[in-house]
Design a protein around this motif. Sequence first.
Motif, PDB file in Angstrom:
ATOM      1  N   LYS A 415       0.559  -0.944  -0.232  1.00  0.00           N
ATOM      2  CA  LYS A 415      -0.181   0.241  -0.346  1.00  0.00           C
ATOM      3  C   LYS A 415       0.823   1.477  -0.161  1.00  0.00           C
ATOM      4  O   LYS A 415       0.666   2.381  -0.538  1.00  0.00           O
ATOM      5  CB  LYS A 415      -0.862   0.409   1.444  1.00  0.00           C
ATOM      6  CG  LYS A 415      -2.261  -0.920   1.191  1.00  0.00           C
ATOM      7  CD  LYS A 415      -2.969  -1.049   2.238  1.00  0.00           C
ATOM      8  CE  LYS A 415      -3.856  -1.808   2.877  1.00  0.00           C
ATOM      9  NZ  LYS A 415      -4.576  -2.138   3.614  1.00  0.00           N
ATOM     10  N   ARG A 416       2.004   1.307   0.604  1.00  0.00           N
ATOM     11  CA  ARG A 416       2.992   2.434   0.742  1.00  0.00           C
ATOM     12  C   ARG A 416       3.193   3.179  -0.504  1.00  0.00           C
ATOM     13  O   ARG A 416       4.005   4.286  -0.971  1.00  0.00           O
ATOM     14  CB  ARG A 416       4.008   1.947   1.942  1.00  0.00           C
ATOM     15  CG  ARG A 416       2.840   2.137   3.121  1.00  0.00           C
ATOM     16  CD  ARG A 416       4.361   3.195   3.889  1.00  0.00           C
ATOM     17  NE  ARG A 416       5.283   1.585   4.462  1.00  0.00           N
ATOM     18  CZ  ARG A 416       5.196   0.336   5.389  1.00  0.00           C
ATOM     19  NH1 ARG A 416       4.310   0.710   6.584  1.00  0.00           N
ATOM     20  NH2 ARG A 416       6.708  -0.722   5.161  1.00  0.00           N
ATOM     21  N   LYS A 417       3.927   1.704  -1.125  1.00  0.00           N
ATOM     22  CA  LYS A 417       4.338   2.167  -2.715  1.00  0.00           C
ATOM     23  C   LYS A 417       3.896   2.494  -3.787  1.00  0.00           C
ATOM     24  O   LYS A 417       3.826   3.603  -4.292  1.00  0.00           O
ATOM     25  CB  LYS A 417       5.044   0.018  -2.526  1.00  0.00           C
ATOM     26  CG  LYS A 417       6.408  -0.377  -2.145  1.00  0.00           C
ATOM     27  CD  LYS A 417       7.107  -1.455  -3.238  1.00  0.00           C
ATOM     28  CE  LYS A 417       7.428  -1.279  -4.078  1.00  0.00           C
ATOM     29  NZ  LYS A 417       8.432  -2.653  -4.434  1.00  0.00           N
ATOM     30  N   ASP A 418       2.407   1.937  -3.507  1.00  0.00           N
ATOM     31  CA  ASP A 418       1.305   2.283  -4.003  1.00  0.00           C
ATOM     32  C   ASP A 418       1.505   3.808  -3.854  1.00  0.00           C
ATOM     33  O   ASP A 418       0.924   4.971  -5.190  1.00  0.00           O
ATOM     34  CB  ASP A 418       0.477   1.321  -4.492  1.00  0.00           C
ATOM     35  CG  ASP A 418       0.184  -0.029  -4.725  1.00  0.00           C
ATOM     36  OD1 ASP A 418       1.038   0.093  -5.405  1.00  0.00           O
ATOM     37  OD2 ASP A 418      -0.472  -0.857  -4.497  1.00  0.00           O
ATOM     38  N   ALA A 419       0.966   4.187  -2.825  1.00  0.00           N
ATOM     39  CA  ALA A 419       1.044   5.317  -2.423  1.00  0.00           C
ATOM     40  C   ALA A 419       1.855   6.508  -3.089  1.00  0.00           C
ATOM     41  O   ALA A 419       1.304   7.697  -4.275  1.00  0.00           O
ATOM     42  CB  ALA A 419       0.174   5.389  -0.794  1.00  0.00           C
ATOM     43  N   ASN A 420       2.760   6.095  -3.010  1.00  0.00           N
ATOM     44  CA  ASN A 420       4.545   6.821  -3.037  1.00  0.00           C
ATOM     45  C   ASN A 420       4.150   7.092  -4.646  1.00  0.00           C
ATOM     46  O   ASN A 420       4.944   7.761  -5.704  1.00  0.00           O
ATOM     47  CB  ASN A 420       5.494   6.249  -2.692  1.00  0.00           C
ATOM     48  CG  ASN A 420       5.473   6.213  -0.974  1.00  0.00           C
ATOM     49  OD1 ASN A 420       5.050   6.853  -0.772  1.00  0.00           O
ATOM     50  ND2 ASN A 420       6.683   5.364  -0.559  1.00  0.00           N
ATOM     51  N   ARG A 421       3.724   5.730  -5.592  1.00  0.00           N
ATOM     52  CA  ARG A 421       3.910   5.833  -6.870  1.00  0.00           C
ATOM     53  C   ARG A 421       2.871   7.043  -7.452  1.00  0.00           C
ATOM     54  O   ARG A 421       3.091   7.486  -8.535  1.00  0.00           O
ATOM     55  CB  ARG A 421       4.031   4.518  -7.359  1.00  0.00           C
ATOM     56  CG  ARG A 421       3.908   4.441  -8.893  1.00  0.00           C
ATOM     57  CD  ARG A 421       3.862   2.583  -9.318  1.00  0.00           C
ATOM     58  NE  ARG A 421       4.888   2.298  -8.725  1.00  0.00           N
ATOM     59  CZ  ARG A 421       4.571   0.899  -8.117  1.00  0.00           C
ATOM     60  NH1 ARG A 421       3.390   0.615  -7.499  1.00  0.00           N
ATOM     61  NH2 ARG A 421       5.901   0.183  -7.651  1.00  0.00           N
ATOM     62  N   ARG A 422       1.417   7.289  -7.015  1.00  0.00           N
ATOM     63  CA  ARG A 422       0.298   7.902  -7.203  1.00  0.00           C
ATOM     64  C   ARG A 422       1.444   9.205  -7.046  1.00  0.00           C
ATOM     65  O   ARG A 422       1.220   9.732  -7.565  1.00  0.00           O
ATOM     66  CB  ARG A 422      -0.429   7.592  -6.562  1.00  0.00           C
ATOM     67  CG  ARG A 422      -1.325   6.411  -7.285  1.00  0.00           C
ATOM     68  CD  ARG A 422      -2.632   6.171  -6.736  1.00  0.00           C
ATOM     69  NE  ARG A 422      -3.062   6.086  -5.038  1.00  0.00           N
ATOM     70  CZ  ARG A 422      -2.994   5.000  -5.051  1.00  0.00           C
ATOM     71  NH1 ARG A 422      -2.946   3.355  -5.690  1.00  0.00           N
ATOM     72  NH2 ARG A 422      -3.432   4.364  -3.593  1.00  0.00           N
TER      73      ARG A 422
END
Length: 445
Positions: A415-422
């Motif tokens: 979830k953190r990786k996806d949030a950073n990518r967005r």
Amino acid sequence: MKVKVISRNPDDYLRETKHDIHKVPRNYDPGLHPFEAAREYTRALNAVKLEKVFAKPFVGNLDGHRDGVSCISNHPKRLSVLISGAYDGEVRVWDLPQKLCLRSFVAHEGVVRGVIYNPAGNHFLTLGDDKTIKTWKTAAPQFGEEEEPVNTVISKTVLTGISHHVKDPVFATCGEICQVWEETRNEPVRTFEWGVDSLHDIAFNPVEPNLLASCASDRSIILYDTRDSGPLRKVVLKLRTNKICWNPMEAFIFTAANEDYNLYTFDTRNLKKPANVHMDHIGAVTYVDYAPTGREFVSGSYDKTIRIFETSKGHSREVYHTKRMQRITCVQWSLDNKYILNGSDEMNIRIWKARASEKLGPLKPREKAALNYSEALKEKYAAHPKIRRIARHRHVPKHVYNAQKELRTIRDKGKRKDANRRAHSKPGEVPHQPEREKHVLKEDQ
């Protein structure tokens, strides 16, 4: 002239038995009870604690198989009868209340892949690795008679699963291909193929009995209509589906037990994404079966636990486990909605209560009223943090607790990786979809 009559009902002041406490009259005027909410909260807290105290779900076990239990099936008319098949080809018929084996015989050479009763319950079918489908009488043979099948059908292909039509004398098998049979014929009536190596489970829809669903080795779920000449739809998941079960109350809904530790509930009207994802297992889910009400289902897994899910929720409401229970191979919900039965690798069939703290046996009216009152209080105060924490808490084995912690860490990291990518994506660029949303890869029509 007005006449006032004093009416006294003995039920208001007399006890049911001499062992009961005396009834005390109570004034329900809300103005006289300023601490009603505080009292109800305390009662709700006590009710949810007592639910944990009286939670003793294990009822008993059926011991006798000499190899792991591969499949079990309920009798459609009699609640006290259960049939089970094992990896050594043995089939046993059980009397559940007495926990006794009524019949025992070797039905197949190799593993018994499926056992199923016909809707009338006067005979049952077994299917094995020896490519045979055998029909047996439900009634035990008379003294001096040998245990022999009524009919034996030899299939041209390998067989791995069987499911019976709800009303008609028709059943379907899966293996290399999907075949529909009539009980009176030794050749399949219809054959369905969709370029798949093998199918390992099949299930008739109990509401729309012409609908069939099967799961294949190419990670797909295939839907068939017995009135049509070919398969209808195909959905491919990321990992293999082990078992499929239709909701007995909603014709469009089915749940798939998957290798990725989750269960997916699909609506056949929209197969692009699952209607719900049920997660909590920490091993491949091997079996799933619905309650007769259609509101709950039970699942068994390689993590040696059984979990009960509500159809509308993503997390289990209950988890059952014992020290000796090994990998779960099959699970059944009894037709009276009171018990759960499961077979596992260590040759035992276990009986559990569907509601862990439920009292078995008849209830007095006062007991019933007290239980209903407690349930209403628990529902009313369910959102309070203390009550919610006690209601959700479950003791699980150490390996399950540690694995859940690890999976939670992995999920949070994703979830953190996806949030950073967005956050760092450029304007107009399509952001990367998170892993948890990509359950279904593609849909064929």
